[in-house]
Every structure is written in structure tokens, then in C-alpha cells.
Design a protein around this motif. Structure first.
Motif, short mmCIF file in Angstrom:
data_model
loop_
_atom_site.label_atom_id
_atom_site.label_comp_id
_atom_site.label_asym_id
_atom_site.label_seq_id
_atom_site.Cartn_x
_atom_site.Cartn_y
_atom_site.Cartn_z
N VAL A 1 2.18 7.62 -9.90
CA VAL A 1 3.22 6.59 -9.99
C VAL A 1 4.32 7.46 -9.15
O VAL A 1 5.38 7.00 -8.75
CB VAL A 1 3.63 6.12 -11.19
N HIS A 2 4.23 9.03 -9.11
CA HIS A 2 5.16 9.73 -8.30
C HIS A 2 5.28 9.06 -6.90
O HIS A 2 4.48 8.85 -6.29
CB HIS A 2 4.85 11.23 -8.36
N ARG B 1 0.82 -1.09 -0.02
CA ARG B 1 0.04 -0.03 -0.11
C ARG B 1 0.93 1.24 0.06
O ARG B 1 1.88 1.38 0.61
CB ARG B 1 -0.85 0.13 1.15
N SER B 2 0.70 2.17 -0.60
CA SER B 2 1.26 3.44 -0.86
C SER B 2 1.42 4.37 0.44
O SER B 2 0.16 4.51 0.98
CB SER B 2 0.81 4.07 -2.17
N LEU B 3 2.67 4.63 0.63
CA LEU B 3 2.60 5.76 1.63
C LEU B 3 3.92 6.64 1.54
O LEU B 3 4.75 5.99 1.35
CB LEU B 3 2.52 5.04 3.04
N LEU B 4 3.62 7.83 1.27
CA LEU B 4 4.76 8.78 1.11
C LEU B 4 5.19 9.77 2.37
O LEU B 4 3.96 10.06 3.05
CB LEU B 4 4.36 9.66 -0.30
N TRP B 5 6.28 10.25 2.38
CA TRP B 5 6.35 11.39 3.29
C TRP B 5 7.09 12.42 2.90
O TRP B 5 7.88 12.23 1.72
CB TRP B 5 7.18 10.65 4.51
N SER B 6 7.03 13.86 3.42
CA SER B 6 7.85 14.82 2.67
C SER B 6 7.97 15.79 4.23
O SER B 6 7.24 15.71 5.02
CB SER B 6 7.27 15.72 1.72
N TRP B 7 9.01 16.58 4.19
CA TRP B 7 9.37 17.31 5.26
C TRP B 7 9.55 18.76 5.02
O TRP B 7 10.28 19.04 3.79
CB TRP B 7 10.58 16.68 6.04
N GLY B 8 8.75 19.71 5.59
CA GLY B 8 8.58 21.11 5.18
C GLY B 8 10.12 21.54 5.27
O GLY B 8 11.00 21.37 5.70
N LEU B 9 10.13 22.85 4.55
CA LEU B 9 11.36 23.47 4.20
C LEU B 9 11.72 24.25 5.68
O LEU B 9 13.03 24.40 5.80
CB LEU B 9 11.23 24.43 3.02
N SER C 1 7.08 21.24 -1.25
CA SER C 1 7.09 20.47 -0.26
C SER C 1 6.03 19.26 -0.73
O SER C 1 6.38 18.22 -0.02
CB SER C 1 6.39 21.24 1.29
N SER C 2 5.40 19.60 -1.69
CA SER C 2 4.56 18.10 -1.87
C SER C 2 5.06 17.49 -3.44
O SER C 2 4.74 16.58 -3.47
CB SER C 2 3.20 18.67 -2.20
N SER C 3 6.40 18.23 -3.69
CA SER C 3 6.82 17.57 -5.11
C SER C 3 8.23 16.67 -4.72
O SER C 3 8.68 16.03 -5.44
CB SER C 3 7.47 18.43 -5.85
N ASN C 4 8.44 16.70 -3.39
CA ASN C 4 9.98 16.22 -2.87
C ASN C 4 9.33 14.98 -1.99
O ASN C 4 10.23 14.47 -1.18
CB ASN C 4 10.89 17.06 -2.26
N SER D 1 -0.98 9.26 0.89
CA SER D 1 -0.97 8.07 -0.14
C SER D 1 -0.59 8.20 -1.30
O SER D 1 -0.03 7.56 -2.13
CB SER D 1 -2.47 7.45 0.03
N VAL D 2 -0.80 9.79 -1.79
CA VAL D 2 -0.46 9.87 -2.93
C VAL D 2 0.02 11.39 -2.92
O VAL D 2 -0.54 12.25 -2.10
CB VAL D 2 -1.61 9.76 -4.02
N SER D 3 0.61 11.86 -4.16
CA SER D 3 1.23 13.09 -3.99
C SER D 3 0.89 13.95 -5.41
O SER D 3 0.15 13.65 -6.23
CB SER D 3 2.55 13.26 -3.53
N SER D 4 1.97 14.64 -5.87
CA SER D 4 1.96 15.02 -7.20
C SER D 4 3.24 15.68 -7.85
O SER D 4 4.46 15.80 -6.93
CB SER D 4 1.15 16.51 -7.11
N ARG D 5 3.43 15.46 -9.08
CA ARG D 5 4.74 15.80 -9.40
C ARG D 5 4.91 17.30 -9.81
O ARG D 5 6.03 17.86 -10.47
CB ARG D 5 5.10 15.22 -10.92
#
Length: 477
Positions: free
Chosen positions: A416-417, A141-149, A168-171, A158-162
Motif C-alpha cells: 500500500v506504500h 492501476r498503481s504507478l509510482l515514481w521516484s527521483w534519484g538523489l 531512492s526506493s522509499s520516497n 507498480s510497487v515499491s517498499s517502505r
């Protein structure tokens, strides 16, 4: 699959989820959407929990799901075994009931170790001011993380964007499926850096390194040395002795296979494999929410007519009631038009005549008769012979190059990102068009438009990995 997301901020500013991410999450869970905000003053932090439910089992259970103590669960998964879930129950409620009774990290690990099935989890414990998150052993199952600047916020989704905005949502990176993680929000608020506790799966390499993260984020093995019980033992590296003269040539023939199965031991092994695959399919296709229209399929198969999809179709036929249709989703990308060379003079005149004749021939050839379409039709005929009472909807999903380019840019590349290899793209495109389920079904000489209503799509992805079907396995083993 459901769409789940958590945004955590240590500042007084309101947590925000950007519109393009929210929209993609909502598409993952069309049956119910809800946002919940949690704030604390000592320590100071705020959390936005956003959940979008795809109803697959029992009663529709809205998420985020909260217990009487304020603990909150976001669950994108399926409990097929390990924990008792009755057919009329929803596994999200069952998971939260178990987690609510947990008093220690060891208790939490005990619950998650029992779950047999794919999952991604975000679990907020109010009294401890902490967030647990992670994925199952195989990362299904998809799970992504990103950390603020500003290093005072982070996002799980679960999903983000290119899209390059916001940065912060593209990295985003995939959360490694090496275990589950725990972030102590109180401890984080009192220091400039965040320490993420890791509770790894047993048998995994403890020297795993995390890449692409800010220097302010560090990962530490939990002080107690606790681990999750691995659902699989260490890989069996032994090789069974090959019986002499079992194969007369480098290529295995049907006669060779028949000869192999004359061995009682080999035949029993094959039967055990079929039983295991059959049980997996049974648990997936049974106890689905009631379908109001009996003429609409609840289960579909990504169908090429190859051995993987044929086996899935035969097994699904065993466990789905015979009066229910099954959608066979066959995706074909339009064949490229042959390029013609330009010339001049008499030679050009002859070339034009040749091209005109060639165009007449190629115009009569279907533009979507790719190999998977041809084998898919052959497979359909075989299934109709094996199970003539079943209604098999062979859904021809024809994708032009123009539509492929449009949907790849509009949707698929974001879904798929952050994966971006050629293989990720090709699999992502095929699965996306199959899941959309829009195509045509032939009935005699007529064709009708068909939109699949199935929420469950079975795929043979992973068979080569499990059964050593790649050429590299010959070298390795």
C-alpha cells in the motif's frame, strides 16, 4: 495485475533494480518475467525495463513487448472497450500495434483516449528518445515514481517498499492520474534539470500542483495544448425533484422502495443501472484463459453479504457458465479477547468464579463470527436459493491477530506504500487476505481447506462513491 518498472539513468553506471522491489514486482506477475536494457550513446542514457505478467486474456504475451523499430511497451491494464480486441487476442499486443503506428504526440493521445478500462503504461519511443507514462482517468492501476538523489536518474514502478534502504526506493510517490507524461531523454541529458511534459485529461483543473519532488524536476503543459479525451463528462450536479409523500419517514422501508418502482421512469432508470453494472461484470468475467481443472473457480468475489457483494454475485451468476464454481471470499479478523481485571481476597475469588463461568460461555462462541461473517452466511443461503445449480464456495478466511501483525509488516505495508492512512491499511489488509484466497469451506458438518485459484476477484469498492452512499453526500448535494 502485472508488475511493470522502468529505471532511467543519464550516467554510464548500470541501472539497478533492488532485490526487494524486484521480488514484489514478480509476485504481481507470476506467469512470465523479463528484463530488457536499452542504452544510447548520443544522447547518453540507459534504461532498465522490467515486466512481470499476470496472464488474463488471449495468448500469453511476454513483456516488455518490443516492435520492429525498437519501441517498447510495458502495459498493466485491460481493454474492455474503445479499441477492438478479439477474444483470442492479447490487449498488450493490440496497444503496441496502435502505438507503433503513431507519428506524433497527438496520435499517442488518440490511442490512449480510446481505451476503456483500467491501465498504467510505460512506453519507450526509441527514435524520439522519450518515455511516455501515466494512468487511466480514475487511477485504477498503481504507478509510482521516484527521483534519484543525484538528480540524474528516476524510477517508475507498480510497487515499491517502505524499507529505508535504499533511500531512492522509499520516497516513491503516486503518479497523479491527471493525464499522461512525456520525458525527453535527449533534452534532459543536455541540461541539469528535467522538464516533464504533461498531457492532461480534458475537464480537469489545469492548476494542479505536484508536491514532494526535487527542485530539479519541473512540469510543463505541452506546447501544443493537446489533451486526452476524458472518459466521463463533467459531473451532473442537478437533483431530481422528489415526489411528494414518496417517503413517510426519515428511513426508507421496503414498501417505500416498492412504491418508488411503480413509477415507469424510476423503474427504467433502475433497469438501465443494472444493465450497465451487468455489462461491466460480463466483460470482466468472460474470455478468461482456459482453466484446466473445471472444479476450480476462475472468478471470486470479496463477499460480505452486503448489498454491493450480493449484486456482484447475482450478476456474475448471469454470465459465468453454470457448471463453473464461484468463490465467495469472506475475510474475518479474530475478535479481541475480553480483558479481565485482577483483584485480591474474597472479591478476587468471586471474580475468578465469574470469569471461569464467562470463559465457558465465550469458548463456545466462534471467535470469527464478526458481522460480515454472519451476513455472508445469510447471503450464501440466498444465493443458493436463487441459483441452486451453482457451486458456491463460501471461503471462510480466518485471520488471527498474530498473523495480521506478521503479514502487515512483511507484505501489506509495502504494497500500500506510499499510502499510510488507517483506511488504506484496513482496506489493504482485507483485500490482501482475500486475494491470497486461503481458507476453509464448510460442507455439511465437515470443513475442508481451500485455496482459491481465481485470477479475477470482484469487489464492491467504489459503490458508495458512485451512488452517493456516504452521509457527506447529503450535505453536499
Amino acid at each position: 495485475m502485472c508488475g511493470i518498472c522502468c529505471v532511467v539513468s543519464l550516467t554510464s553506471s548500470q541501472c539497478k533494480l533492488h532485490d526487494h522491489v524486484y521480488e514484489r514486482l514478480r509476485h504481481r506477475g507470476p506467469d512470465h518475467s523479463r528484463d530488457v536494457i536499452k542504452r544510447a550513446s548520443n544522447p547518453e542514457y540507459s534504461c532498465l525495463f522490467s515486466a512481470h505478467v499476470l496472464h488474463m486474456r488471449g495468448r500469453l504475451t511476454p513483456q516488455p513487448l518490443q516492435d520492429d523499430d525498437g519501441n517498447l511497451l510495458l502495459w498493466n491494464g485491460e481493454v474492455f472497450d474503445g479499441l477492438m480486441v478479439e477474444p483470442e487476442e492479447n490487449d498488450t499486443k493490440v496497444i503496441l500495434d496502435h502505438l507503433s503506428a503513431c507519428k506524433t504526440p497527438s496520435d499517442v493521445l488518440s490511442v490512449l483516449s480510446q481505451v476503456k478500462g483500467p491501465w498504467a503504461i510505460i512506453y519507450y519511443q526509441k527514435e524520439e528518445h522519450c518515455i511516455w507514462f501515466g494512468r487511466d482517468f480514475f487511477g485504477r492501476r498503481s504507478l509510482l515514481w521516484s527521483w534519484g538523489l543525484d538528480e540524474s536518474s528516476f524510477t517508475l514502478t507498480s510497487v515499491s517498499s517502505r524499507s529505508p534502504e535504499p533511500l531512492s526506493s522509499s520516497n516513491c510517490l503516486e503518479v497523479p492520474a491527471v493525464g499522461v507524461y512525456r520525458v525527453d531523454l535527449k533534452s534532459w541529458s543536455q541540461r541539469e534539470s528535467v522538464k516533464v511534459e504533461v498531457y492532461s485529461w480534458s475537464y480537469l483543473d489545469s492548476d494542479f500542483t505536484w508536491e514532494g519532488l526535487p527542485s530539479s524536476v519541473s512540469f510543463i503543459t505541452n506546447d501544443s495544448g493537446l489533451v486526452l479525451s476524458s472518459p466521463v463528462p463533467p459531473m451532473n450536479m442537478s437533483i431530481t425533484d422528489v415526489e411528494p409523500n414518496s417517503c413517510n419517514s426519515g428511513q426508507t422501508s421496503l414498501d417505500d422502495l416498492k412504491e418508488l418502482l411503480k413509477s415507469t421512469g424510476k423503474r427504467e432508470t433502475v433497469c438501465r443501472l443494472i444493465d450497465v453494472l451487468g455489462e461491466a461484470v460480463r466483460r470482466r468475467v468472460q474470455h478468461l484463459p482456459h482453466q484446466s481443472n473445471p472444479d476450480q473457480a476462475q472468478v471470486a468475489i470479496l463477499f460480505s453479504g452486503g448489498i454491493d457483494s450480493m449484486i456482484l454475485a447475482v450478476l456474475a451468476d448471469r454470465y459465468i457458465p453454470p457448471d463453473q464454481p464461484i468463490d465467495l471470499l469472506n475475510v474475518a479478523f479474530k475478535l479481541q479477547e475480553p480483558k479481565t481485571k485482577q483483584g485480591s481476597g474474597k472479591k478476587a475469588q468471586n471474580n475468578k468464579k465469574e470469569h471461569a463461568s464467562h470463559d465457558v460461555v465465550t469458548s463456545l462462541q466462534p471467535k470469527f463470527d464478526v458481522p460480515d461473517r454472519i451476513t455472508g452466511r445469510d447471503g450464501l443461503r440466498e444465493l443458493a436459493t436463487l441459483s441452486p445449480s451453482r457451486k458456491w464456495n463460501f471461503v471462510e478466511i480466518n485471520v488471527t491477530q498474530e498473523e495480521l501483525r506478521e503479514m502487515r509488516t512483511k507484505n501489506i505495508c509495502h504494497l500500500v506504500h506510499p499510502l499510510d492512512t488507517v483506511l488504506d491499511d484496513s482496506i489493504g489488509c482485507a483485500v490482501w487476505f482475500a486475494a491470497r484466497g486461503t481458507g476453509v469451506v464448510s460442507e455439511g458438518t465437515q470443513q475442508r481447506q481451500h485455496i482459491s485459484t481465481a485470477k479475477v476477484v470482484l469487489t464492491g469498492i467504489g459503490a458508495d462513491e458512485q451512488l452517493a452512499g456516504y452521509s457527506r453526500h447529503r450535505v453536499r448535494f
